[in-house]
Structure formats: structure tokens, C-alpha cells
Design an enzyme around this catalytic site. Sequence first.
Site, PDB file in Angstrom:
ATOM      1  N   HIS A 123       0.870  -1.180   0.000  1.00 56.27           N
ATOM      2  CA  HIS A 123       0.000   0.000   0.000  1.00 56.27           C
ATOM      3  C   HIS A 123       0.909   1.233   0.000  1.00 56.27           C
ATOM      4  O   HIS A 123       2.004   1.190   0.573  1.00 56.27           O
ATOM      5  CB  HIS A 123      -0.837  -0.045   1.282  1.00 56.27           C
ATOM      6  N   ASP A 200       3.402  -4.718   7.895  1.00 55.51           N
ATOM      7  CA  ASP A 200       2.165  -3.941   7.816  1.00 55.51           C
ATOM      8  C   ASP A 200       1.002  -4.905   8.045  1.00 55.51           C
ATOM      9  O   ASP A 200       0.693  -5.734   7.184  1.00 55.51           O
ATOM     10  CB  ASP A 200       2.069  -3.269   6.434  1.00 55.51           C
ATOM     11  N   GLN A 203      -4.263  -5.263   7.005  1.00 54.82           N
ATOM     12  CA  GLN A 203      -5.291  -6.173   6.496  1.00 54.82           C
ATOM     13  C   GLN A 203      -5.209  -7.548   7.165  1.00 54.82           C
ATOM     14  O   GLN A 203      -6.002  -8.428   6.845  1.00 54.82           O
ATOM     15  CB  GLN A 203      -5.164  -6.334   4.964  1.00 54.82           C
ATOM     16  N   LYS A 226     -10.095  -0.488  10.488  1.00 57.59           N
ATOM     17  CA  LYS A 226     -10.292  -1.654   9.616  1.00 57.59           C
ATOM     18  C   LYS A 226     -10.649  -2.900  10.422  1.00 57.59           C
ATOM     19  O   LYS A 226     -10.763  -3.989   9.868  1.00 57.59           O
ATOM     20  CB  LYS A 226      -9.019  -1.910   8.790  1.00 57.59           C
ATOM     21  N   CYS A 366      -4.673   2.519  -3.766  1.00 61.88           N
ATOM     22  CA  CYS A 366      -3.430   3.008  -3.145  1.00 61.88           C
ATOM     23  C   CYS A 366      -2.301   1.997  -3.332  1.00 61.88           C
ATOM     24  O   CYS A 366      -1.487   1.771  -2.424  1.00 61.88           O
ATOM     25  CB  CYS A 366      -3.602   3.299  -1.656  1.00 61.88           C
TER      26      CYS A 366
HETATM   27  C1  PLP Z   1      -2.221  -2.782   3.649  1.00 66.90           C
HETATM   28  C2  PLP Z   1      -2.524  -1.374   4.106  1.00 66.90           C
HETATM   29  N1  PLP Z   1      -1.551  -0.645   4.683  1.00 66.90           N
HETATM   30  C3  PLP Z   1      -1.745   0.606   5.105  1.00 66.90           C
HETATM   31  C4  PLP Z   1      -2.979   1.207   4.976  1.00 66.90           C
HETATM   32  C5  PLP Z   1      -3.153   2.608   5.473  1.00 66.90           C
HETATM   33  O1  PLP Z   1      -4.067   2.645   6.530  1.00 66.90           O
HETATM   34  P1  PLP Z   1      -4.562   4.042   7.121  1.00 66.90           P
HETATM   35  O2  PLP Z   1      -5.083   4.833   5.954  1.00 66.90           O
HETATM   36  O3  PLP Z   1      -5.635   3.654   8.086  1.00 66.90           O
HETATM   37  O4  PLP Z   1      -3.395   4.690   7.762  1.00 66.90           O
HETATM   38  C6  PLP Z   1      -4.023   0.514   4.365  1.00 66.90           C
HETATM   39  C7  PLP Z   1      -5.325   1.156   4.142  1.00 66.90           C
HETATM   40  O5  PLP Z   1      -6.062   0.822   3.228  1.00 66.90           O
HETATM   41  C8  PLP Z   1      -3.787  -0.819   3.934  1.00 66.90           C
HETATM   42  O6  PLP Z   1      -4.755  -1.545   3.359  1.00 66.90           O
END
Ligand code: PLP
Length: 409
Positions: A123, A200, A203, A226, A366
Site C-alpha cells: 500500500h 504492515d 489487512q 479496519k 493506493c
Molecule cells: C495494507 C494497508 N496498509 C496501510 C494502509 C493505510 O491505513 P490508514 O489509511 O488507516 O493509515 C491501508 C489502508 O487501506 C492498507 O490496506
Amino acid sequence: MNKGLKNCKKDFPLLSRQVNHQPLVYLDNAATTQKPQAVIQRIVDFYQQSNANVHRSVNTLSLQATEQYEQARSKVQHWIKAAKPQEIIFTRGATEAVNFIASTYGADHIQAQDEIVVTVAEHHSNLVPWQQLAKACGAQLKYIKVDAQGHLDLQDAAQKITARTKIVACTQVSNVLGTIFPLKQIAALAHQQGAIVIGDGSQAVPVMAVNVQDLDVDFYVFSGHKMLGPSGIGVLYGKEALLQALTPYQYGGEMINEVDWEDSTFSELPSRLEAGTPNIEGAIGLGAAIDYLDQLSIRAVTQYEQKLMQYLLPQLQALDDVQLLGSEDWTQRTGIVSLNLGNIHPHDVATVLDFQGIEVRAGHHCAQPLMRFFNVTATVRASFYIYNTKEDIDRFVAALKMAKEFFEQ
Ligand SMILES: Cc1ncc(COP(=O)(O)O)c(C=O)c1O
């Protein structure tokens, strides 16, 4: 205790509404999840009964607020099996947590000629901060590939991670493909070369049991919204010794020990890394979300998502002219599905679905480098969670067929 997933939809007030005069089918859970009444009520209760600032005063309200805030930290600690509560730092979300590490650990350790290794499936939140750090320091950014079905290529990882690598940043689950990545093996490869690993979990934490000690990640990030919690609260986990050694990310109240005219000393973890008034109600709401998921049992959540995928994937594979990204093996993925229907633009598909009350996401999610890797500009993404049912899948598949007929006639 396992409360059972059956009928949990009724715990989510928003899910009873209609969209475009149709009963809502919410399939945008990878973007954010809906909130159960228990989480909403917990936040209301905090405002109505205990609202005060934390760690500041000996008044009763402040002590109660502090106790509830610190209880939330302990819940997060146990949820991801961290060794100590002080290894949990509250942030605004996963994005802030990655930026936190890039601008503290990264800025202190990365030099020209060093390497930072990420995967092609990151992401933007776990990519752009590393890209910018590499640019600023004259370091090299390297990408680990995935195969045609989106499985991480461990051979490529072993080649890309070298003695020059200082940081490896890797998602545990792709937000586009739903594929589960071998984060533990990536951590082992990184450690063999003396690099640190940032996982990360944005998900992963909502849908699978996570044990940061077993994964042996050095840092790990995720967002509350999430996983049924409120927006604006997230988590940075770090091994205690690494967090102890970090330069503070921000300076100000809450994080100091003694401030004199010329200099200051800083408090212990975790306060040292949480400058200013934190998102108290956000943390408490996240704690309530963890309680809710715990009642269901995270194993039941994982199994339920797999059951949904087992039901959905063959139906999608049977559609004419469908491009389905990600693993064909439902045990290697969570409840996220990305697809393209012939040459129909994903936004058109999403609009037809929306007319029928079905909320999916269309776009690059993203993850533009991953879109380039698979040679697509965008996809339709449907992401499922605990309150989605087989009936939701039936309506989703029927709506896809309708979209195809509508645009191809
Ligand atoms: C895999 C992953 N990492 C990071 C993020 C970023 O999360 P946030 O926008 O809540 O900071 C997301 C959000 O869609 C994500 O799916």
C-alpha cells in the site's frame, strides 16, 4: 468465549439502512469496516461518564480516563501477543506509524548506498515513506516480486535482501489481492543480513491471529478502523529495545520528564513516543472492538472468511471474460477479491453495483506499482467481513452479471 458469528449483522446499526432504495450490501471492508453497537456505545459511555485528559492529574475523572486508556493498550498488546504493554504506541493509524519509523529509525540509520527493500504489493502508506527516505539519503529502494497469482516470490526476496539492506518493509496481507505473505520468512531473511523488518498488519490483524513475537518483526503497524474500531487510532508495535533507542517522533506535553531553559529529559516508554493529548476515546473504542472480535474468536473470523471465499471464488471463475487477481487457493487469501470484467471500466462496474445497494471500491487501491506490475490501471475490489453472508455474495455475483450484460449489449 465464542459468541458465534451467526447473525452478527444485527449488531451493526448502519447495515440495516438502504442505499439507492435497496438493502445495503457493504463490501468495502478493506477500506474501512462498519462499527458494532458495542463500540459506538463504549465511546458514548466514555464521553458521558469519564471524559478527562490522561496522565495529567490526580482528579478522579483523569485517573479513570487514564485507567481505561491503558487498559486499551493492554488489550492491543494481548491481541497481537506483544511481550509488554510499553511496546504498543498509539498513533493516528498505520500511515502515521510507518512515517513515524521512517522519520526516526530510518533517518537515523539509512545512509547513501544502503538498501531499503519493499514488495511490489505494498500500500502507498508502506511504500512512499520509504521511497522518500531513500531519495533523501541516497539509498536504493528495491522491490520483491510476486508471481502471477500474487504469491510473494521468496527466491526473489532472498536475492533482493543483501548485506547492504538496512530495512525491509512488507505487508502481511495485500490490500488488493488478499494474498497472505510469508512475513515470518521475510523477517528471517532480513535478520540473516542484519536488517530490521517492518510488518504492515493493516489487512491481517482484523482477520487472522497475529503473534508479533512469533513473526519476529521489529516493528508492526495497523489501523483501528479496519477492525471495527474508530478512525484516527492506530498502532505502532516495536520491540522494546528498538523503541527505547528511537529519537522521539514529536516533542511536547506528556512525553517529557523535566524541562529546563536549555534542554529537556524525556519520560519512559510508551509516553516518550506519544507527545500531546492522545486519541483517548479512539484507543478505548479500539479496545471495545478487540473485545467484540475476541467474543467471536479470531479463529472463527478466519474460518468464516475462508468459507465465504470458498463459495465466491468458483462463481467468479465461472464468469465469462473475468480477470481475477490473486491466489486461486482460498487458504492463501483473506476475504479480499480484485477483478476486472472484460473491458468494462471498474468505475462503471462499481456504479452499476451501487445502484443496487452494493458498495465496492474501484480504482488503484493506493497500490499503483502493483497495478503496473499486473498491467492494469484499476480493478473492482470487493472485500468481505464477518457480517457479510452468502446472500450478499449471491447479490454481488448477480449484479456483476447484470453489469456485464448492460455494458456489452
Ligand atoms: C495494507 C494497508 N496498509 C496501510 C494502509 C493505510 O491505513 P490508514 O489509511 O488507516 O493509515 C491501508 C489502508 O487501506 C492498507 O490496506
